[in-house]
Design a protein around this motif. Structure first.
Motif, PDB file in Angstrom:
ATOM      1  N   ALA A  14       2.446   6.924  11.575  1.00  0.00           N
ATOM      2  CA  ALA A  14       1.843   6.296  10.401  1.00  0.00           C
ATOM      3  C   ALA A  14       0.328   6.403  10.479  1.00  0.00           C
ATOM      4  N   PRO A  15      -0.339   6.609   9.341  1.00  0.00           N
ATOM      5  CA  PRO A  15      -1.806   6.622   9.345  1.00  0.00           C
ATOM      6  C   PRO A  15      -2.350   5.237   9.634  1.00  0.00           C
ATOM      7  N   PRO A  16      -3.579   5.145  10.173  1.00  0.00           N
ATOM      8  CA  PRO A  16      -4.124   3.829  10.526  1.00  0.00           C
ATOM      9  C   PRO A  16      -4.089   2.823   9.381  1.00  0.00           C
ATOM     10  N   ARG A  17      -4.418   3.287   8.176  1.00  0.00           N
ATOM     11  CA  ARG A  17      -4.438   2.344   7.056  1.00  0.00           C
ATOM     12  C   ARG A  17      -3.032   1.857   6.710  1.00  0.00           C
ATOM     13  N   GLY A  18      -2.026   2.690   6.956  1.00  0.00           N
ATOM     14  CA  GLY A  18      -0.660   2.301   6.636  1.00  0.00           C
ATOM     15  C   GLY A  18       0.030   1.542   7.745  1.00  0.00           C
ATOM     16  N   ARG A  19      -0.644   1.375   8.887  1.00  0.00           N
ATOM     17  CA  ARG A  19       0.000   0.695  10.017  1.00  0.00           C
ATOM     18  C   ARG A  19      -0.045  -0.824   9.891  1.00  0.00           C
ATOM     19  N   GLY A  20      -0.778  -1.319   8.907  1.00  0.00           N
ATOM     20  CA  GLY A  20      -0.944  -2.763   8.810  1.00  0.00           C
ATOM     21  C   GLY A  20       0.359  -3.509   8.656  1.00  0.00           C
ATOM     22  N   ARG A  21       1.334  -2.891   7.946  1.00  0.00           N
ATOM     23  CA  ARG A  21       2.584  -3.625   7.730  1.00  0.00           C
ATOM     24  C   ARG A  21       3.486  -3.637   8.958  1.00  0.00           C
ATOM     25  N   TYR A  22       3.269  -2.711   9.891  1.00  0.00           N
ATOM     26  CA  TYR A  22       4.156  -2.631  11.047  1.00  0.00           C
ATOM     27  C   TYR A  22       3.987  -3.794  12.022  1.00  0.00           C
ATOM     28  N   ILE A 204       1.707 -10.778   9.674  1.00  0.00           N
ATOM     29  CA  ILE A 204       2.234 -10.155   8.453  1.00  0.00           C
ATOM     30  C   ILE A 204       1.181 -10.157   7.351  1.00  0.00           C
ATOM     31  N   ILE A 205       0.551 -11.312   7.133  1.00  0.00           N
ATOM     32  CA  ILE A 205      -0.437 -11.419   6.054  1.00  0.00           C
ATOM     33  C   ILE A 205      -1.628 -10.503   6.314  1.00  0.00           C
ATOM     34  N   SER A 206      -2.175 -10.544   7.540  1.00  0.00           N
ATOM     35  CA  SER A 206      -3.344  -9.700   7.836  1.00  0.00           C
ATOM     36  C   SER A 206      -2.977  -8.220   7.778  1.00  0.00           C
ATOM     37  N   ARG A 209      -2.822  -7.034   4.151  1.00  0.00           N
ATOM     38  CA  ARG A 209      -4.159  -6.976   3.544  1.00  0.00           C
ATOM     39  C   ARG A 209      -4.966  -5.805   4.106  1.00  0.00           C
ATOM     40  N   ILE A 210      -4.765  -5.493   5.370  1.00  0.00           N
ATOM     41  CA  ILE A 210      -5.444  -4.322   5.945  1.00  0.00           C
ATOM     42  C   ILE A 210      -4.963  -3.053   5.255  1.00  0.00           C
ATOM     43  N   SER A 211      -3.655  -2.930   5.031  1.00  0.00           N
ATOM     44  CA  SER A 211      -3.116  -1.760   4.348  1.00  0.00           C
ATOM     45  C   SER A 211      -3.627  -1.669   2.915  1.00  0.00           C
ATOM     46  N   ALA A 212      -3.810  -2.826   2.277  1.00  0.00           N
ATOM     47  CA  ALA A 212      -4.233  -2.827   0.878  1.00  0.00           C
ATOM     48  C   ALA A 212      -5.723  -2.537   0.718  1.00  0.00           C
ATOM     49  N   TYR A 213      -6.561  -3.084   1.608  1.00  0.00           N
ATOM     50  CA  TYR A 213      -8.008  -3.005   1.411  1.00  0.00           C
ATOM     51  C   TYR A 213      -8.734  -2.145   2.444  1.00  0.00           C
ATOM     52  N   GLY A 214      -8.094  -1.817   3.551  1.00  0.00           N
ATOM     53  CA  GLY A 214      -8.711  -0.937   4.534  1.00  0.00           C
ATOM     54  C   GLY A 214      -9.774  -1.575   5.403  1.00  0.00           C
ATOM     55  N   ARG A 215      -9.906  -2.886   5.376  1.00  0.00           N
ATOM     56  CA  ARG A 215     -10.882  -3.582   6.218  1.00  0.00           C
ATOM     57  C   ARG A 215     -10.134  -4.398   7.254  1.00  0.00           C
ATOM     58  N   TYR A 216     -10.648  -4.399   8.502  1.00  0.00           N
ATOM     59  CA  TYR A 216      -9.876  -5.051   9.550  1.00  0.00           C
ATOM     60  C   TYR A 216     -10.696  -5.920  10.508  1.00  0.00           C
ATOM     61  N   MET A 373     -17.808  -5.015  17.718  1.00  0.00           N
ATOM     62  CA  MET A 373     -16.911  -3.888  17.491  1.00  0.00           C
ATOM     63  C   MET A 373     -17.260  -3.198  16.175  1.00  0.00           C
ATOM     64  N   PRO A 374     -17.476  -1.872  16.197  1.00  0.00           N
ATOM     65  CA  PRO A 374     -17.746  -1.177  14.938  1.00  0.00           C
ATOM     66  C   PRO A 374     -16.495  -1.120  14.072  1.00  0.00           C
ATOM     67  N   GLU A 375     -16.679  -1.257  12.765  1.00  0.00           N
ATOM     68  CA  GLU A 375     -15.545  -1.160  11.836  1.00  0.00           C
ATOM     69  C   GLU A 375     -15.557   0.228  11.200  1.00  0.00           C
ATOM     70  N   LEU A 376     -14.764   1.125  11.764  1.00  0.00           N
ATOM     71  CA  LEU A 376     -14.696   2.496  11.275  1.00  0.00           C
ATOM     72  C   LEU A 376     -13.739   2.576  10.094  1.00  0.00           C
ATOM     73  N   PRO A 377     -13.991   3.471   9.143  1.00  0.00           N
ATOM     74  CA  PRO A 377     -13.052   3.622   8.016  1.00  0.00           C
ATOM     75  C   PRO A 377     -11.666   4.011   8.531  1.00  0.00           C
ATOM     76  N   LEU A 378     -10.646   3.366   8.013  1.00  0.00           N
ATOM     77  CA  LEU A 378      -9.283   3.662   8.426  1.00  0.00           C
ATOM     78  C   LEU A 378      -8.829   4.989   7.824  1.00  0.00           C
ATOM     79  N   ARG A 379      -8.316   5.884   8.665  1.00  0.00           N
ATOM     80  CA  ARG A 379      -7.851   7.182   8.196  1.00  0.00           C
ATOM     81  C   ARG A 379      -6.577   7.023   7.368  1.00  0.00           C
ATOM     82  N   ASP A 380      -6.392   7.927   6.410  1.00  0.00           N
ATOM     83  CA  ASP A 380      -5.187   7.945   5.586  1.00  0.00           C
ATOM     84  C   ASP A 380      -4.205   9.012   6.030  1.00  0.00           C
ATOM     85  N   GLN A 381      -4.541   9.739   7.107  1.00  0.00           N
ATOM     86  CA  GLN A 381      -3.672  10.787   7.616  1.00  0.00           C
ATOM     87  C   GLN A 381      -2.974  10.324   8.869  1.00  0.00           C
ATOM     88  N   ALA A 382      -1.675  10.582   8.970  1.00  0.00           N
ATOM     89  CA  ALA A 382      -0.934  10.286  10.183  1.00  0.00           C
ATOM     90  C   ALA A 382      -1.183  11.371  11.212  1.00  0.00           C
TER      91      ALA A 382
END
Length: 391
Positions: A14-22, A204-206, A209-216, A373-382
């Motif tokens: 799963a791509p980093p941005r899509g891993r939030g639900r796992y 679950i909630i966080s 929201r990470i998957s939806a907005y890309g901020r963590y 901790m730096p907040e790097l943009p979450l990749r959309d590629q797995a």
């Protein structure tokens, strides 16, 4: 092995941005097993022999291996690897020596005794040799290049402190519930449900929201602040604390832990190259587990020392009551006459909550660390689609 391999597999698929639900899915399983395990274990201890606590894991492990072999399908490309046996041996030996220093120092042996000094020197030498071995190994078990990655260093350090402060202190919660509040081993496992509920809900909630907005980054910052408050509240418990109040404190602590633990995994997986994904994820889990081991030893020493002092103050003539007997057998405490039982319970409550007090500054230190901790943009590629993975 299964616990440590799951995050790298998710990181590959799963791509980093899509891993939030796992983390929510994993948290559900973890929460159910964390509650069900102590509950079943308490039932076994109450009704069968304690050895069955270990035997019962055999069929569960076999079932897990069969399910993994049947359902996990990854495209693979095999190639030869050079396993770093020397590095693994040096790491295990060095960490073991260091753990023995923390466990035995001040209890089995004096801190300045030859045994503790020898173990300290051995730990320093072995870990120095480990670093040297990793710098020359073709495929090191812990690549030193990862320590040039700021996100890896911060998340690993935070994970170590998190494990030390939280896992090292909450391990004494069942003792408080059994010895001070007076519940049975079976019920003490069930009464950890609020802690797991906090972890499950917040993860679950966080995650969503990470998957939806890309901020963590804001989630572990808020989580560690909440966890510090939860530890402080746990440190205020005494013999008059009700189950409702202790459960509320556990929910607060669990909420902070759920906002933090899985987000650190997402952050480090997003920050490393694909060939370092597995080792970076497992290294972070290693540092968190190592922190928990050190924390258990540290807070165990704090609790033992505080209990001995409290007993000496309340029962100066109770030299026959051993600290180890009290912490290892709540049934023995309940069997004491009132003249002894009440001072013992008060002393034990004071000792257990002292471990939470000591844990608070560590949680604050972890909060101070994660801020950088730096907040790097979450990749959309797995990392893995249909391409084979090298094994």
């Amino acid at each position: 092995m299964f616990l440590k391999d799951t995050p790298p597999v998710i990181g590959a698929l799963a791509p980093p941005r899509g891993r939030g639900r796992y983390p929510g899915y994993m948290g559900s399983v973890f929460a159910a097993s964390s509650v069900g395990g102590p509950l079943i274990g308490g039932f076994i201890v109450d009704n069968l022999d304690w050895r069955w606590v270990f035997f019962v894991n055999l069929p569960i492990g076999i079932l897990a291996m069969a399910a993994t072999a049947r359902f996990l399908r990854l495209p693979v490309q095999r190639r030869e690897h050079k396993i770093d046996y020397a590095g693994a041996a040096l790491l295990v030996a060095g960490v073991t020596a260091l753990l023995l220093v923390t466990v035995w120092g001040g209890s089995e042996y004096e801190w300045g005794s030859p045994q503790i000094i020898a173990l300290s020197v051995a730990a320093a030498v072995l870990l120095t040799l480990f670093v040297f071995q990793e710098s020359r190994a073709p495929e090191p078990i812990l690549p030193l290049r990862l320590f040039r990655n700021r996100t890896f260093v911060i998340t690993s350090t935070t994970g170590f402190i998190l494990g030390l402060a939280m896992f090292g202190s909450i391990v004494f919660l069942p003792l408080f519930l059994q010895a001070v509040i007076g519940v049975t081993p079976t019920h003490s496992g069930l009464l950890l449900v609020p802690l797991m509920a906090g972890i499950l809900t917040s993860s679950i909630i966080s995650g969503r929201r990470i998957s939806a907005y890309g901020r963590y980054k804001k989630y572990p910052v808020a989580g560690l602040a909440i966890a510090a408050v939860g530890l402080f509240l746990l440190s205020t418990m005494d013999t008059g604390t009700s189950l409702v109040i202790s459960s509320l404190y556990m929910v607060i602590l669990g909420t902070g832990m759920g906002l933090t633990m899985q987000v650190l995994v997402i952050a480090v997986q997003n920050a490393v190259e694909v060939h370092d994904l597995g080792v970076a994820t497992s290294s972070q889990a290693f540092f968190r587990s190592l922190g928990g081991s050190f924390g258990t030893a540290l807070f165990g020493a704090v609790m033992g020392s505080r209990l001995a002092t409290a007993l000496a103050g309340r029962l100066p003539d109770a030299g026959s009551i051993g600290v180890g007997d009290l912490t290892g057998s709540p049934e023995m405490i309940r069997a004491l006459p009132d003249a002894l039982r009440i001072p013992v319970i008060e002393s034990l409550a004071e000792a257990v909550t002292a471990s939470f007090t000591v844990a608070v500054p560590f949680a604050v230190a972890a909060l101070a660390m994660i801020v950088f901790m730096p907040e790097l943009p979450l990749r959309d590629q797995a990392h893995v689609s249909s391409a084979p993975v090298e094994l």
